[in-house]
Design an enzyme around this catalytic site. Structure first.
Site, short mmCIF file in Angstrom:
data_model
loop_
_atom_site.label_atom_id
_atom_site.label_comp_id
_atom_site.label_asym_id
_atom_site.label_seq_id
_atom_site.Cartn_x
_atom_site.Cartn_y
_atom_site.Cartn_z
CG HIS A 161 46.72 44.11 39.30
ND1 HIS A 161 46.47 43.67 40.59
CD2 HIS A 161 47.89 43.53 38.94
CE1 HIS A 161 47.45 42.88 40.99
NE2 HIS A 161 48.33 42.76 39.99
CG ASP B 270 50.66 41.27 36.28
OD1 ASP B 270 50.31 42.00 37.22
OD2 ASP B 270 50.98 40.07 36.43
CG HIS C 234 46.60 38.79 39.26
ND1 HIS C 234 46.79 39.07 37.92
CD2 HIS C 234 47.72 39.25 39.88
CE1 HIS C 234 47.96 39.67 37.75
NE2 HIS C 234 48.53 39.80 38.92
NE ARG D 295 54.75 39.83 37.10
CZ ARG D 295 54.33 41.07 37.31
NH1 ARG D 295 53.51 41.34 38.32
NH2 ARG D 295 54.72 42.05 36.52
#
Length: 278
Positions: free
Chosen positions: A98, A100, A254, A269
């Protein structure tokens, strides 16, 4: 100012950066060097960077405004830093390829991920280069894809059924769903700084190619999702506690490997907003 030491670690992407303390304000020289390195290597890794959430947020702010995720929990005093805390009572949901937050009009420029607690083994993350994947396609297929658009849907990675566990959780999901209707992006994205083209569909959020029939769309998406995951376009990072990764979300995907349950993995994150893909 110390000079950064840059060690490439993959043929398609990835480099280890040494000689900078991310907990301190960046000098103009380090800021420029990191921007250049991100453009060249697409994902950067830093060892032994025990950042507090505030320090992580401040580092990320050097590169742009920050996104606050509509679903994931965040650090109470630092809402720009989200918490990915996965274990056998909160199962991982990032174990697919995916990019983000492509469900918004201006998907993130990049993201900065810090390892806070790791399982005894496992829990690696893989990255893939969308530019390498695009450049490996035949010219006729490149030409076809350049003229297509695709739908990205919040609900694909955050389905309603997963959040029907309580009225409060479902209400948060429903409000987030209403704020994030399906959105269209180009199948092939041009990097706004390098001008390079990259594959910009991902298994996490892309639901269909708009100009094709449903069967054609699914067949082509299945091919593209498998294509970008080819080993020659990827690298695998084995985390150590206090590692930090910084990736260009515009041209990479990733995959967080979910091979560590019932052990726990905690990551923080910070996500940097980008611009509208073209």
């Amino acid at each position: 100012m110390t000079t950064l030491q840059i060690t490439p670690i993959g043929a398609a992407l990835g480099a280890i950066i040494e000689g900078v303390n991310l907990a301190e304000p960046l000098s103009e020289g380090h800021f420029a060097a990191l921007k250049d390195a991100l453009l060249q290597y697409q994902v950067l890794f830093f060892r032994e960077q025990p950042l507090t959430p505030l320090q992580q947020r401040n580092f990320a702010r050097h590169f742009g405004d920050l996104h606050i995720h509509p679903i994931y929990p965040n650090v109470p005093d630092t809402p720009e830093v989200l918490i990915l805390d996965t274990h056998d009572q909160n199962l991982p949901d990032n174990d697919n390829w995916h990019t983000d937050v492509t469900f918004i009009e201006t998907p993130p420029l990049g993201a900065i991920l810090a390892a806070k607690q790791l399982p005894p083994t496992g829990g690696d993350t893989l990255w893939a280069s969308g530019t390498a994947a695009y450049e490996a396609l035949s010219a006729p297929l490149q030409n076809l894809l350049d003229g297509l658009t695709a739908t990205h849907d919040f609900g694909k990675s955050f389905p309603e059924t997963r959040f029907a566990v309580s009225e409060e959780v479902y209400a948060q999901w429903h409000a987030s769903r209403a704020r994030h209707p399906p959105i269209t992006h180009p199948v092939i994205r041009t990097h706004p700084q390098t001008g390079k083209k990259a594959l910009f569909v991902n298994d996490g959020f892309t639901t269909r190619i708009n100009e094709l029939s449903a069967r054609e769309s699914q067949a082509l998406l299945d091919f593209l999702f498998a294509h970008i995951a080819r080993p020659e376009f990827t690298l695998r990072w084995r985390w150590q506690e206090n590692d930090v990764a910084f990736w260009d979300n515009r041209i990479t995907q990733h995959y967080a490997v979910a091979d560590y349950l019932p052990h726990r993995r905690i990551m923080h994150r910070a996500t940097i907003l980008g611009d509208k893909p073209y």
